[in-house]
Structures are given as C-alpha cells and as structure tokens.
Write an enzyme that holds these catalytic residues in place. Structure first.
Site, PDB file in Angstrom:
ATOM      1  N   HIS A   1     -82.547  51.004  28.510  1.00  0.00           N
ATOM      2  CA  HIS A   1     -82.180  51.863  27.678  1.00  0.00           C
ATOM      3  C   HIS A   1     -82.935  52.738  27.107  1.00  0.00           C
ATOM      4  CE1 HIS A   1     -79.321  52.630  24.203  1.00  0.00           C
ATOM      5  NE2 HIS A   1     -80.380  53.306  23.354  1.00  0.00           N
ATOM      6  N   GLU A   2     -84.449  52.023  26.829  1.00  0.00           N
ATOM      7  CA  GLU A   2     -85.497  53.064  25.920  1.00  0.00           C
ATOM      8  C   GLU A   2     -86.027  54.277  27.106  1.00  0.00           C
ATOM      9  OE1 GLU A   2     -85.468  53.671  23.114  1.00  0.00           O
ATOM     10  OE2 GLU A   2     -84.554  51.406  22.666  1.00  0.00           O
TER      11      GLU A   2
ATOM     12  N   GLN B   1     -85.609  59.994  19.566  1.00  0.00           N
ATOM     13  CA  GLN B   1     -85.221  59.549  18.793  1.00  0.00           C
ATOM     14  C   GLN B   1     -86.375  60.027  17.267  1.00  0.00           C
ATOM     15  OE1 GLN B   1     -84.765  55.557  20.292  1.00  0.00           O
ATOM     16  NE2 GLN B   1     -82.654  56.068  19.194  1.00  0.00           N
TER      17      GLN B   1
ATOM     18  N   GLY C   1     -85.863  48.939  20.046  1.00  0.00           N
ATOM     19  CA  GLY C   1     -86.081  50.197  20.818  1.00  0.00           C
ATOM     20  C   GLY C   1     -85.608  51.378  20.040  1.00  0.00           C
TER      21      GLY C   1
ATOM     22  N   HIS D   1     -83.628  57.045  27.758  1.00  0.00           N
ATOM     23  CA  HIS D   1     -83.703  58.051  26.382  1.00  0.00           C
ATOM     24  C   HIS D   1     -84.939  59.023  26.944  1.00  0.00           C
ATOM     25  CE1 HIS D   1     -81.755  56.799  23.003  1.00  0.00           C
ATOM     26  NE2 HIS D   1     -82.393  56.068  22.695  1.00  0.00           N
TER      27      HIS D   1
ATOM     28  N   CYS E   1     -77.092  52.015  20.356  1.00  0.00           N
ATOM     29  CA  CYS E   1     -78.169  53.370  20.021  1.00  0.00           C
ATOM     30  C   CYS E   1     -78.191  53.457  18.462  1.00  0.00           C
ATOM     31  CB  CYS E   1     -77.559  54.275  20.831  1.00  0.00           C
ATOM     32  SG  CYS E   1     -79.243  55.362  21.241  1.00  0.00           S
ATOM     33  N   LEU E   2     -79.805  53.845  17.770  1.00  0.00           N
ATOM     34  CA  LEU E   2     -79.912  54.413  16.758  1.00  0.00           C
ATOM     35  C   LEU E   2     -79.420  55.752  16.168  1.00  0.00           C
ATOM     36  CD1 LEU E   2     -83.447  52.298  16.179  1.00  0.00           C
ATOM     37  CD2 LEU E   2     -81.135  51.803  15.206  1.00  0.00           C
TER      38      LEU E   2
END
Ligand code: NI
Length: 218
Positions: free
Chosen positions: A167-168, A72, A67, A171, A125-126
């Site tokens: 999670h997304e 991000q 995701g 963000h 997480c990226l």
C-alpha cells in the site's frame, strides 16, 4: 547518505516542519498523490530528513494509521514510514496474518510478488478518510530499498505487513488502493465496523456482490 541539496524541496519541507502538528494529511483529489515521487538521494540532508521522519511518525500515530507515505504530507519523495502495533483479536491475527510491525522507514522501496497467492481483505487509507474496500494483494512480497541511514535492505514480508508495504509503496508510484480495489466492496468505516468485521471478507463478498480471488461466482 550524501547531500545533494534541492533548495525548492528544502524550502517546502522546512515550511511543512514549521507548520501545523501533527502534519496535515493530504486527501484524495490533490495531484501530489497521483504523481510519481523522486528517488531520495540525500536531497534534504540527514538532519532535515530525520526531522521529517519524526514528524511523519507523529502524524502516523495521531491519525492513527499503520503507514504514511511522503506524498500524503505533500512531499513528492520516495519515502514512507510504517508501524503497526496490531491491536486485534487472535482470530483476526490468525486469518489476516496481522502481526506487530515495529516502526521503520522505507527509502526508495520497490516490491515484487513472491508466489501466486493473493490475499483479499478490507483496507483503508488516511488520504481517503471514512471508507474502506477489499484489495486483493500479493500474500508475500520481496521488498528492496534503503533505511533512513542509506543502508540497503532486501527482505520478504508476508501477512498484514506485506499489505502495508505494498500500500505504501503504491503511494510512491501515484497509486491509491481504490485504483486496485474491488469497487463493489467499497464500504463506509461504520459499515465495516458494524457489518464486515469478520476475520475474512466472504460475508461482505456475498452481500455486496464482489468476487474474492480464488473464489468462483455461483
Ligand atoms: Ni494510504
């Protein structure tokens, strides 16, 4: 979707799309990850939105991740892409509900929990590379939003896809998974691979001293 142009935003997106590929991913510490995002109301126009989505998908694949939210890549819009080929063993698939999730775009997503069941697993997480932690999340959520063409959806997600959409969406509200993680579970990716690759995090909970939802401390 209607086109209400936002020239500052458009310049920002055009500069991003003209720059490095895959798109650089913003790391924790950049305020863009901590600000609430603006609802997407056609500010980019359909063609530019399409190019941004393709570029985000490319970055998601390159990372690789499951995701990627617009903040991000530095864009403060309520927009995310998700996709999970779920390359895991049957045992892990069963324990975590990690089933393949085809690529899709979430525009203006909002979720709410369905039922009281929580599921606690390691996630990463990226924007926080090299680390993972256990997060107890709703096992099932109702997600409402629109797709990239502005078509409304209202769907339930369970298992790993439910984790991904939470999670997304978090963000897009300026929340990182670490804000809601079991902080004692924080582990390097190396440790997760070498020590905590069990289908569920019970062993990690015992060894690192954190409590799983529904578990009682001895
Ligand atoms: Ni993330």
């Amino acid at each position: 979707m209607g086109f209400t142009p936002d020239t500052t935003l458009i310049q920002h997106v055009d500069a991003l799309l003209d720059g490095q590929r895959p798109l650089p991913i913003v790391a924790a510490g950049d305020p863009v990850l901590r600000r609430p995002t603006a609802p997407y109301e056609g500010q980019l126009g359909d063609e530019r939105l399409h190019r941004l989505i393709l570029a985000m998908r490319e970055s998601l694949h390159a990372a690789p991740g499951v995701g990627l939210a617009a903040p991000q890549v530095g864009i403060a819009l309520r927009l995310a892409v998700i996709e999970d080929p779920a390359p895991v063993t049957d045992e892990v698939r069963e324990a975590r509900g990690r089933v393949p999730l085809p690529f899709r775009v979430l525009v203006n997503p909002v979720y709410e929990g369905v039922g009281d069941t929580r599921a606690a697993f390691f996630e990463g997480c990226l924007s926080v590379p090299g680390w993972q932690a256990v997060v107890a999340r709703h096992a099932r959520v109702r997600l409402r939003g629109q797709d990239e063409r502005g078509k409304a959806f209202d769907e339930e997600f369970a298992g790993w896809p439910a984790r991904i959409v939470q999670h997304e969406t978090d963000h897009l509200d300026g929340t990182l998974y670490l804000d809601i993680a079991e902080t004692r579970s924080l582990s390097s990716t190396q440790d997760v691979l070498e020590r905590w690759s069990q289908p569920t995090p019970e062993v990690a909970a015992g060894e690192l001293g954190f409590t799983l939802p529904g578990a009682r401390r001895a």
